[in-house]
Design a protein around this motif. Structure first.
Motif, PDB file in Angstrom:
ATOM      1  N   ASN A  75       0.832  -1.212   0.000  1.00  0.00           N
ATOM      2  CA  ASN A  75       0.000   0.000   0.000  1.00  0.00           C
ATOM      3  C   ASN A  75       0.859   1.251   0.000  1.00  0.00           C
ATOM      4  N   LYS A  76       1.899   1.268   0.810  1.00  0.00           N
ATOM      5  CA  LYS A  76       2.771   2.439   0.901  1.00  0.00           C
ATOM      6  C   LYS A  76       3.501   2.655  -0.417  1.00  0.00           C
ATOM      7  N   VAL A  77       4.013   1.584  -0.993  1.00  0.00           N
ATOM      8  CA  VAL A  77       4.735   1.688  -2.263  1.00  0.00           C
ATOM      9  C   VAL A  77       3.771   2.062  -3.386  1.00  0.00           C
ATOM     10  N   SER A  78       2.588   1.470  -3.370  1.00  0.00           N
ATOM     11  CA  SER A  78       1.583   1.762  -4.393  1.00  0.00           C
ATOM     12  C   SER A  78       1.214   3.246  -4.391  1.00  0.00           C
ATOM     13  N   ALA A  79       1.119   3.847  -3.219  1.00  0.00           N
ATOM     14  CA  ALA A  79       0.801   5.280  -3.128  1.00  0.00           C
ATOM     15  C   ALA A  79       1.879   6.102  -3.826  1.00  0.00           C
ATOM     16  N   GLN A  80       3.128   5.717  -3.677  1.00  0.00           N
ATOM     17  CA  GLN A  80       4.219   6.457  -4.309  1.00  0.00           C
ATOM     18  C   GLN A  80       4.283   6.170  -5.813  1.00  0.00           C
ATOM     19  N   VAL A  81       3.901   4.967  -6.218  1.00  0.00           N
ATOM     20  CA  VAL A  81       3.814   4.657  -7.650  1.00  0.00           C
ATOM     21  C   VAL A  81       2.754   5.569  -8.283  1.00  0.00           C
ATOM     22  N   THR A  82       1.642   5.755  -7.584  1.00  0.00           N
ATOM     23  CA  THR A  82       0.576   6.622  -8.078  1.00  0.00           C
ATOM     24  C   THR A  82       1.062   8.068  -8.205  1.00  0.00           C
ATOM     25  N   VAL A  83       1.842   8.539  -7.238  1.00  0.00           N
ATOM     26  CA  VAL A  83       2.404   9.889  -7.316  1.00  0.00           C
ATOM     27  C   VAL A  83       3.260  10.006  -8.576  1.00  0.00           C
ATOM     28  N   LEU A  84       4.114   9.008  -8.813  1.00  0.00           N
ATOM     29  CA  LEU A  84       4.979   9.022 -10.004  1.00  0.00           C
ATOM     30  C   LEU A  84       4.154   8.974 -11.288  1.00  0.00           C
ATOM     31  N   LYS A  85       3.072   8.196 -11.261  1.00  0.00           N
ATOM     32  CA  LYS A  85       2.197   8.103 -12.437  1.00  0.00           C
ATOM     33  C   LYS A  85       1.545   9.455 -12.706  1.00  0.00           C
ATOM     34  N   ASN A  86       1.060  10.104 -11.656  1.00  0.00           N
ATOM     35  CA  ASN A  86       0.413  11.411 -11.809  1.00  0.00           C
ATOM     36  C   ASN A  86       1.393  12.480 -12.285  1.00  0.00           C
ATOM     37  N   GLU A  87       2.667  12.314 -11.959  1.00  0.00           N
ATOM     38  CA  GLU A  87       3.698  13.252 -12.404  1.00  0.00           C
ATOM     39  C   GLU A  87       4.189  12.936 -13.813  1.00  0.00           C
ATOM     40  N   GLY A  88       3.736  11.808 -14.381  1.00  0.00           N
ATOM     41  CA  GLY A  88       4.120  11.442 -15.738  1.00  0.00           C
ATOM     42  C   GLY A  88       5.461  10.729 -15.829  1.00  0.00           C
ATOM     43  N   ILE A  89       6.001  10.295 -14.708  1.00  0.00           N
ATOM     44  CA  ILE A  89       7.294   9.606 -14.697  1.00  0.00           C
ATOM     45  C   ILE A  89       7.108   8.117 -14.958  1.00  0.00           C
ATOM     46  N   VAL A  90       5.977   7.592 -14.519  1.00  0.00           N
ATOM     47  CA  VAL A  90       5.661   6.170 -14.658  1.00  0.00           C
ATOM     48  C   VAL A  90       4.356   6.032 -15.424  1.00  0.00           C
ATOM     49  N   THR A  91       4.261   4.987 -16.235  1.00  0.00           N
ATOM     50  CA  THR A  91       3.010   4.722 -16.946  1.00  0.00           C
ATOM     51  C   THR A  91       2.376   3.449 -16.418  1.00  0.00           C
ATOM     52  N   ARG A  92       1.051   3.384 -16.514  1.00  0.00           N
ATOM     53  CA  ARG A  92       0.296   2.223 -16.044  1.00  0.00           C
ATOM     54  C   ARG A  92      -0.334   1.548 -17.244  1.00  0.00           C
ATOM     55  N   GLU A  93      -0.199   0.235 -17.284  1.00  0.00           N
ATOM     56  CA  GLU A  93      -0.758  -0.547 -18.383  1.00  0.00           C
ATOM     57  C   GLU A  93      -1.423  -1.781 -17.780  1.00  0.00           C
ATOM     58  N   VAL A  94      -2.639  -2.080 -18.228  1.00  0.00           N
ATOM     59  CA  VAL A  94      -3.362  -3.235 -17.697  1.00  0.00           C
ATOM     60  C   VAL A  94      -3.324  -4.349 -18.727  1.00  0.00           C
ATOM     61  N   ASP A  95      -2.899  -5.522 -18.265  1.00  0.00           N
ATOM     62  CA  ASP A  95      -2.826  -6.699 -19.122  1.00  0.00           C
ATOM     63  C   ASP A  95      -3.480  -7.853 -18.377  1.00  0.00           C
ATOM     64  N   LYS A  96      -4.591  -8.366 -18.912  1.00  0.00           N
ATOM     65  CA  LYS A  96      -5.350  -9.452 -18.282  1.00  0.00           C
ATOM     66  C   LYS A  96      -5.702  -9.110 -16.834  1.00  0.00           C
ATOM     67  N   LYS A  97      -6.258  -7.918 -16.635  1.00  0.00           N
ATOM     68  CA  LYS A  97      -6.725  -7.408 -15.343  1.00  0.00           C
ATOM     69  C   LYS A  97      -5.607  -7.181 -14.325  1.00  0.00           C
ATOM     70  N   ILE A  98      -4.364  -7.192 -14.747  1.00  0.00           N
ATOM     71  CA  ILE A  98      -3.232  -6.938 -13.854  1.00  0.00           C
ATOM     72  C   ILE A  98      -2.550  -5.645 -14.293  1.00  0.00           C
ATOM     73  N   ALA A  99      -2.348  -4.751 -13.349  1.00  0.00           N
ATOM     74  CA  ALA A  99      -1.704  -3.474 -13.662  1.00  0.00           C
ATOM     75  C   ALA A  99      -0.189  -3.622 -13.631  1.00  0.00           C
ATOM     76  N   PHE A 100       0.438  -3.155 -14.676  1.00  0.00           N
ATOM     77  CA  PHE A 100       1.907  -3.142 -14.765  1.00  0.00           C
ATOM     78  C   PHE A 100       2.354  -1.698 -14.898  1.00  0.00           C
ATOM     79  N   PHE A 101       3.475  -1.388 -14.286  1.00  0.00           N
ATOM     80  CA  PHE A 101       4.009  -0.037 -14.329  1.00  0.00           C
ATOM     81  C   PHE A 101       5.394  -0.065 -14.954  1.00  0.00           C
ATOM     82  N   SER A 102       5.698   0.987 -15.704  1.00  0.00           N
ATOM     83  CA  SER A 102       7.015   1.107 -16.318  1.00  0.00           C
ATOM     84  C   SER A 102       7.354   2.590 -16.405  1.00  0.00           C
TER      85      SER A 102
END
Length: 104
Positions: A75-102
């Motif tokens: 949960n703590k790490v996921s919150a920071q992943v979301t911050v990075l996603k909102n800042e445009g540093i990380v992208t989120r992609e869903v594959d077979k109902k699983i979210a992957f970040f890059s």
């Protein structure tokens, strides 16, 4: 006429100035500073981990904990992943109902 009684009234002006100063000051406690630093370290570790490609939050959490020598929850790490996603540093992609970040 309320405004007229407030204008030029030194007591009201003094109280309003104190309120304004206390709101604009916004002090940061030592605990807040520590949390901010911790979250920045987590985000840096996430970016370091994602250099190798895309990953799920659970894998990112394991990687962050390995890099930092910590025991953070997903949960703590996921919150920071979301911050990075909102800042445009990380992208989120869903594959077979699983979210992957890059990295973006």
């Amino acid at each position: 006429e309320v405004l007229g009684s407030v204008e030029g009234n030194a007591q009201y002006i003094e109280v309003l100035d104190k309120i304004k100063a206390s709101v604009s000051k916004k002090s940061v406690s030592k605990a807040d500073e520590a949390r901010i630093l911790e979250n920045e370290n987590i985000r840096t570790a996430i970016v370091d981990f994602l250099v190798d490609g895309k990953a799920r939050v659970s894998d990112i959490t394991k990687g962050v904990n390995a890099i930092l020598g910590t025991d953070f929850t997903s949960n703590k790490v996921s919150a920071q992943v979301t911050v990075l996603k909102n800042e445009g540093i990380v992208t989120r992609e869903v594959d077979k109902k699983i979210a992957f970040f890059s990295l973006a």
